[in-house]
Motif scaffolding. Structure first.
Motif, mmCIF file in Angstrom:
data_model
loop_
_atom_site.group_PDB
_atom_site.id
_atom_site.type_symbol
_atom_site.label_atom_id
_atom_site.label_comp_id
_atom_site.label_asym_id
_atom_site.label_seq_id
_atom_site.Cartn_x
_atom_site.Cartn_y
_atom_site.Cartn_z
ATOM 1 N N SER A 30 50.543 87.063 77.099
ATOM 2 C CA SER A 30 49.354 86.765 77.915
ATOM 3 C C SER A 30 49.276 87.700 79.118
ATOM 4 O O SER A 30 48.203 88.229 79.430
ATOM 5 N N ILE A 31 50.391 87.897 79.779
ATOM 6 C CA ILE A 31 50.412 88.766 80.965
ATOM 7 C C ILE A 31 50.103 90.208 80.579
ATOM 8 O O ILE A 31 49.301 90.883 81.230
ATOM 9 N N TRP A 32 50.735 90.683 79.512
ATOM 10 C CA TRP A 32 50.477 92.061 79.083
ATOM 11 C C TRP A 32 49.024 92.254 78.688
ATOM 12 O O TRP A 32 48.410 93.259 79.017
ATOM 13 N N LYS A 83 46.421 90.510 79.667
ATOM 14 C CA LYS A 83 45.588 90.407 80.873
ATOM 15 C C LYS A 83 45.581 91.722 81.649
ATOM 16 O O LYS A 83 44.565 92.127 82.190
ATOM 17 N N ARG A 84 46.713 92.404 81.653
ATOM 18 C CA ARG A 84 46.839 93.680 82.376
ATOM 19 C C ARG A 84 46.480 94.891 81.529
ATOM 20 O O ARG A 84 46.527 96.022 82.002
ATOM 21 N N GLY A 85 46.148 94.668 80.262
ATOM 22 C CA GLY A 85 45.798 95.773 79.376
ATOM 23 C C GLY A 85 46.989 96.633 79.011
ATOM 24 O O GLY A 85 46.841 97.819 78.736
ATOM 25 N N LYS A 86 48.170 96.051 78.966
ATOM 26 C CA LYS A 86 49.396 96.791 78.644
ATOM 27 C C LYS A 86 49.921 96.370 77.271
ATOM 28 O O LYS A 86 49.666 95.270 76.812
ATOM 29 N N TYR A 114 42.953 85.535 76.950
ATOM 30 C CA TYR A 114 43.523 86.794 77.437
ATOM 31 C C TYR A 114 43.235 87.992 76.539
ATOM 32 O O TYR A 114 43.595 89.113 76.867
#
Length: 150
Positions: free
Chosen positions: A56-58, A60-63, A97
């Motif tokens: 989810s974090i990746w 959200k950050r486009g990584k 996300y």
């Protein structure tokens, strides 16, 4: 990261789990605590929540690669209520996300009685069977794996 992990574990167990991240000489060290830890099913859902948190974090950050893949073995020892809740959580957050959740599941083990209003069928993209080449991945049947002679 810790807040998202707590949110995910709370949605599965009603209480937030704790994620600790330490940086040492050998790199990152992660530890997890959840009030119901110790059983295989709960430990597997800790892995699920951690994977979902990172993805989810990746996303959200486009990584990274915007996909999370799990096999049915992750859910093998999980209580049907948490199994259903985990699939719903993955579906909701993959949309929220913008990543793809791929999960290989055995249709006979799906916790359908615990889905409520959740319609898992709308997320099914491929159904594999043993009914011939049309139901097999890439139409191939792999030969049985030979056991190593001891």
């Amino acid at each position: 990261m810790r807040a998202l992990f707590a949110e995910y574990t709370q949605s599965l167990y009603g209480r937030p789990g704790r994620l600790s991240v330490d940086v040492g000489r050998d790199g990152y060290s992660f530890s997890f605590a959840i009030d119901r830890e110790g059983s295989d099913g709960v430990d597997q859902m800790v892995v699920f929540c951690f994977d979902l948190t990172v993805t989810s974090i990746w996303a959200k950050r486009g990584k990274g690669l915007p996909v999370l893949i799990h096999d049915s073995t992750l859910f093998a020892d999980v209580d049907p209520r948490q199994y259903a809740a985990a699939l719903k959580l993955a579906a909701e957050n993959s949309v929220k996300y913008g990543f793809q959740y791929v999960c290989c599941l055995n249709v006979g083990s799906l916790p359908r009685d615990h889905f409520g209003e959740f319609d898992i069928e709308q997320f099914v993209r491929l159904r594999l069977t043993d009914d011939g080449p049309g139901g097999r991945l890439l139409g191939k049947k792999l030969p049985p794996r030979e056991k190593d002679a001891a």
